[in-house]
Scaffold this motif. Structure first.
Motif, PDB file in Angstrom:
ATOM      1  N   LEU A   2      25.727  37.606 -18.435  1.00 18.64           N
ATOM      2  CA  LEU A   2      24.418  36.974 -18.246  1.00 18.64           C
ATOM      3  C   LEU A   2      23.312  37.982 -18.507  1.00 18.64           C
ATOM      4  CD1 LEU A   2      24.976  34.708 -15.126  1.00 18.64           C
ATOM      5  CD2 LEU A   2      24.822  34.070 -17.530  1.00 18.64           C
ATOM      6  N   GLY A   3      23.486  39.200 -17.970  1.00 21.86           N
ATOM      7  CA  GLY A   3      22.507  40.260 -18.205  1.00 21.86           C
ATOM      8  C   GLY A   3      22.383  40.566 -19.692  1.00 21.86           C
ATOM      9  N   ALA A   4      23.533  40.610 -20.361  1.00 21.70           N
ATOM     10  CA  ALA A   4      23.551  40.928 -21.791  1.00 21.70           C
ATOM     11  C   ALA A   4      22.828  39.853 -22.582  1.00 21.70           C
ATOM     12  CB  ALA A   4      24.997  41.064 -22.271  1.00 21.70           C
ATOM     13  N   VAL A   5      23.104  38.593 -22.232  1.00 26.57           N
ATOM     14  CA  VAL A   5      22.462  37.488 -22.945  1.00 26.57           C
ATOM     15  C   VAL A   5      20.948  37.559 -22.748  1.00 26.57           C
ATOM     16  CG1 VAL A   5      22.174  34.985 -22.984  1.00 26.57           C
ATOM     17  CG2 VAL A   5      24.464  35.985 -22.936  1.00 26.57           C
ATOM     18  N   GLY A   6      20.538  37.911 -21.536  1.00 25.19           N
ATOM     19  CA  GLY A   6      19.111  38.056 -21.259  1.00 25.19           C
ATOM     20  C   GLY A   6      18.476  39.099 -22.152  1.00 25.19           C
ATOM     21  N   LEU A   7      19.133  40.250 -22.251  1.00 27.42           N
ATOM     22  CA  LEU A   7      18.582  41.332 -23.071  1.00 27.42           C
ATOM     23  C   LEU A   7      18.596  40.966 -24.550  1.00 27.42           C
ATOM     24  CD1 LEU A   7      17.438  44.182 -23.005  1.00 27.42           C
ATOM     25  CD2 LEU A   7      19.742  45.023 -23.414  1.00 27.42           C
ATOM     26  N   LEU A   8      19.703  40.346 -24.958  1.00 28.99           N
ATOM     27  CA  LEU A   8      19.834  39.948 -26.360  1.00 28.99           C
ATOM     28  C   LEU A   8      18.723  38.970 -26.719  1.00 28.99           C
ATOM     29  CD1 LEU A   8      21.463  40.165 -28.908  1.00 28.99           C
ATOM     30  CD2 LEU A   8      22.858  38.271 -28.129  1.00 28.99           C
ATOM     31  N   ASN A   9      18.474  38.052 -25.794  1.00 27.73           N
ATOM     32  CA  ASN A   9      17.415  37.068 -25.980  1.00 27.73           C
ATOM     33  C   ASN A   9      16.087  37.762 -26.276  1.00 27.73           C
ATOM     34  OD1 ASN A   9      16.119  34.644 -26.014  1.00 27.73           O
ATOM     35  ND2 ASN A   9      15.823  34.585 -23.805  1.00 27.73           N
ATOM     36  N   ILE A  10      15.770  38.758 -25.444  1.00 28.18           N
ATOM     37  CA  ILE A  10      14.519  39.491 -25.632  1.00 28.18           C
ATOM     38  C   ILE A  10      14.530  40.230 -26.972  1.00 28.18           C
ATOM     39  CG2 ILE A  10      13.051  41.314 -24.703  1.00 28.18           C
ATOM     40  CD1 ILE A  10      13.341  38.609 -23.084  1.00 28.18           C
ATOM     41  N   SER A  11      15.664  40.871 -27.259  1.00 31.27           N
ATOM     42  CA  SER A  11      15.757  41.627 -28.518  1.00 31.27           C
ATOM     43  C   SER A  11      15.545  40.708 -29.712  1.00 31.27           C
ATOM     44  CB  SER A  11      17.123  42.296 -28.641  1.00 31.27           C
ATOM     45  OG  SER A  11      17.423  43.005 -27.484  1.00 31.27           O
ATOM     46  N   MET A  12      16.077  39.496 -29.616  1.00 30.33           N
ATOM     47  CA  MET A  12      15.941  38.586 -30.743  1.00 30.33           C
ATOM     48  C   MET A  12      14.499  38.096 -30.863  1.00 30.33           C
ATOM     49  SD  MET A  12      18.716  38.822 -32.196  1.00 30.33           S
ATOM     50  CE  MET A  12      18.947  37.597 -33.466  1.00 30.33           C
ATOM     51  N   VAL A  13      13.859  37.917 -29.711  1.00 28.43           N
ATOM     52  CA  VAL A  13      12.453  37.499 -29.743  1.00 28.43           C
ATOM     53  C   VAL A  13      11.621  38.567 -30.450  1.00 28.43           C
ATOM     54  CG1 VAL A  13      10.405  37.107 -28.319  1.00 28.43           C
ATOM     55  CG2 VAL A  13      12.548  35.988 -27.731  1.00 28.43           C
ATOM     56  N   THR A  14      11.923  39.834 -30.180  1.00 31.21           N
ATOM     57  CA  THR A  14      11.116  40.902 -30.758  1.00 31.21           C
ATOM     58  C   THR A  14      11.564  41.272 -32.176  1.00 31.21           C
ATOM     59  OG1 THR A  14      12.531  42.512 -29.684  1.00 31.21           O
ATOM     60  CG2 THR A  14      10.469  41.987 -28.580  1.00 31.21           C
TER      61      THR A  14
END
Ligand SMILES: Nc1ncnc2c1ncn2[C@@H]1O[C@H](COP(=O)(O)OP(=O)(O)O)[C@@H](O)[C@H]1O
Ligand SMILES: [Mg+2]
Lengths: 401, 270
Positions: free
Chosen positions: A284-296
């Motif tokens: 879940l933490g990883a998906v959260g970070l990945l989400n942000i990385s993809m947004v940026t």
């Protein structure tokens, strides 16, 4: 002109928003690493508690139990003395350093409040090492305790309390009501393994025989426990079985492993479930970070396009983006591990998780490494995916207005 | 004229790719720095149709040349510039950079060659937000050799001083005016002393006066360094500055030397 500057301001504020989001995502990573590491750390502590408990019952890895029964179908069974001497000679011949006879019996003791029947375990001195016996006060049996005139007993805390907690330095006595009434000396006290434990006592084989404290079933000698190197256990089981059967015709010989590890790791299941939950949390933490990385990533693609036009190779870009992410999550992971250590090493938590333990183990290094490793992995993943996306985008598309 | 381009010329770091010919002298009969021979560029569109962006472009650029390319929006100017800048490869035809056919170079080799020999100036400046002017200017030095890397702040301050922005070195792009940003971008394009400067509508986002000042600076600084300057532009005055002028129309490049500037630009501003 104004439009231009406002575009810049917009881009800048977008970056700032992302910075906040990245920070939040990193807090997410730190928290999930903390949970993961705590769960694994607590799991290990539970495991350690359970293991110590099992070792007290079945011996440590690897303990062999040797039992010799009279074979009902055989015409003549070897007598108890013969069995005892064969076993003793065999232990010597194989050079076993830790071997103990073990008999479970009931013993009657005189307490200030009256006579009470107590679980009595009749053993040899090596039993202490084989079963990792914990001693709170006094000591376990030494070899020369067998020569004492008054038999020595080691008791648990419940027994000690019932006896009125006498000072061990004064060699306190307790009356054993065997077939001969005898006075025993309490030489050691073990802590209770769990609350409300019943009184228990240990006595050496020779002393128990002398006072007739423990009646044995006819035709069945004491079980012999031998501590052997774990790697040799399986081989020794079959060798000893054959050897003893040959030496003791007319008897049924059973050699088996009695320690908990004999049947595989009984805690593997617990550990597996706990790790599964922890991995899910981190995911879940990883998906959260990945989400942000993809947004940026859109913003990142442009920046990468600019850098590439000034000579950055794709490998350089890839590692750069990756490192940023990995460094971030590693710091977050370290924070998470520190939180986990603070939680797991909290005395209250320790006493609740492993009530059977006297000394709590150090925080498991593997849990800390797992937490850090997971954080690095999450960073690598969350960095690699946008980095891959970024280096696959053509520079000309990245810098196109 | 004072020049900052007088120090250690030996570390123009191209020898490993560009062994052999020495293009340093500016004679017309020397080998060109860039040589496009019948270059085309086409892309396949979503409906499987081919879009021919460039058709049979021949173009030679020599060290010291100042070249302008003009044309309508969408005629393929940026595509041509990307090919010149080793950001893109021709679909057919040949491109030699300093005598080396670039289609044979690996993408990493192209990236390094780009870093050491080519400087870009973009219409939108493309400064990295959140970083100071100096940090932006030294960005190309991060991909340079050790010597340049360790001297990056000195080199960066020298070139910022040359574009008149030494005092703003610690300022972030959003605090600079458009003209100042473009001067920072020019400093960044020139910090590794490239032999080819490619400017894609460098004044397109600036008002006329600022644009002229920026072009003055770009022209002067390119002349000082002896680099070739290729400018894509709509601006009449910018085109007029160049010694060599080309017109790009629907992917076809034609020389417009001798033509009146207004004819060259015919249709561009319509
Ligand atoms: N990768 C691509 N895919 C599809 N069309 C493209 C691509 N690159 C450029 N074009 C098209 O080719 C034409 C020329 O583009 P460009 O070189 O950017 O023109 P200019 O810079 O002269 O305005 C435009 O119509 C553009 O839409
Ligand atoms: Mg364009």
């Amino acid at each position: 002109m104004t439009a231009l500057i406002s575009t810049m301001v917009e881009a800048w504020s977008e970056l700032r928003i992302h910075k906040t989001r990245v920070l939040l995502a990193l807090i997410g990573v730190a928290l999930s690493v903390a949970v993961l590491t705590t769960v694994v750390g607590v799991g290990n502590l539970t495991r350690e508690g359970m293991r110590v408990d099992s070792e007290r019952n079945g011996g440590r890895e690897a303990t062999l139990g040797v039992s010799v029964y009279a074979d009902p179908s055989a015409a003549q069974a070897p007598d108890a003395d013969r069995t005892a001497s064969v076993l003793e000679a065999t232990v010597k011949r194989y050079g076993f350093t830790h071997a103990s006879r073990v008999t479970q019996a009931q013993g009657r003791f005189q307490f200030p409040s009256g006579v009470q029947s107590v679980q009595l375990t009749v053993v040899d001195p090596a039993y202490g090492a084989i079963h990792r016996v914990d001693i709170a006060q006094g000591g376990w049996f030494a070899e020369d305790d067998a020569d004492r005139l008054a038999p020595a007993v080691v008791v648990n805390d419940a027994f000690y309390a019932a006896a009125g907690r006498p000072n061990l330095a004064t060699a306190p006595q307790v009356t054993v009501l065997g077939s001969n009434k005898a006075t025993a000396v309490i030489i050691g006290v073990m802590p209770n393994r769990y609350p409300e434990e019943m009184p228990q006592a240990f006595m050496l084989t020779a002393a128990a025989q002398a006072v007739g404290a423990a009646e044995q079933m006819p035709g069945m000698g004491p079980e012999l426990r031998i501590w052997v190197p774990a790697g040799m256990a399986e081989q020794l089981v079959s060798v000893l079985n054959a050897d003893l059967a040959q030496q003791l015709p007319g008897a049924q010989v059973s050699v088996h492993r009695s320690d908990y590890a004999a049947y595989g790791d009984p805690f593997a299941m617990v550990q597996l479930m706990v790790s599964g939950v922890a991995a899910l949390i981190l995911l879940l933490g990883a998906v959260g970070l990945l989400n942000i990385s993809m947004v940026t990533v859109r913003y990142r693609v442009r920046e990468i396009g600019i850098r590439r036009s000034f000579g950055a190779t794709s490998g350089r870009i890839f590692t750069g983006v990756m490192m940023e992410s990995v460094v971030g999550t590693t710091v977050a992971g370290a924070v998470g591990v520190m939180i986990a250590v603070a939680v797991v090493k909290n005395p209250w938590v320790e006493s609740k998780v492993a009530p059977g333990l006297e000394d709590y183990p150090a925080f498991p290094v593997e849990a800390a490494l797992l937490g850090l490793g997971a954080a690095v992995l999450v960073g690598a993943l969350a960095g690699a995916i946008p980095a891959l996306v970024a280096i696959r985008v053509k520079v000309i598309d990245a810098i196109r207005f | 004229m004072t020049s900052i381009f007088t120090h250690d010329d030996e570390d123009i770091a191209n020898e490993e790719y560009l062994a052999g010919e020495s293009p340093a002298d500016n004679n017309d009969d020397s080998a060109p720095l860039v040589d496009l021979r019948n270059v085309t560029r086409s892309v396949v569109l979503a409906d499987d149709q081919q879009l021919h962006i460039l058709r049979g472009v021949d173009l030679q650029i020599r060290v010291g040349d100042h070249t302008a390319i003009v044309g309508r929006s969408g005629c393929g100017k940026s595509t041509l510039l990307n090919i010149l800048g080793l950001l893109d490869v021709p679909s057919s035809g040949q491109m030699l950079f300093d005598g080396t056919p670039v289609e044979r170079l690996r993408s990493n080799t192209r990236a390094k060659l780009r870093g050491s020999s080519i400087g870009f100036v973009f219409q939108q400046f493309n400064l990295l937000p959140g970083r100071t002017a100096l940090e932006n200017v030294v960005t190309p030095l991060l991909y340079a050799g050790r010597k340049e890397f360790w001297r990056r702040n000195t080199l960066g301050m020298e070139i910022l001083d040359r574009v008149g922005l030494a005092a703003r070195a610690g300022t972030q792009p959003h605090m600079l005016s458009g003209g100042e940003q473009q001067r920072v971008a020019i400093a960044r394009a020139l910090v590794r002393r490239p032999r080819l400067i490619l400017a894609d509508e460098p004044t397109g986002a600036l008002d006329v006066e600022t644009g002229q000042a920026v072009m003055d600076l770009l022209d002067t600084i390119a002349t000082e360094s002896g680099a070739a300057l290729v400018t894509i532009t709509h601006d009449l005055n910018v085109a007029a500055r160049a010694r060599t002028r080309y017109r790009l129309d629907a992917g076809v490049l034609s020389s417009s030397d001798g033509m009146p500037v207004n004819d060259v630009l015919m249709g561009v501003s319509a």
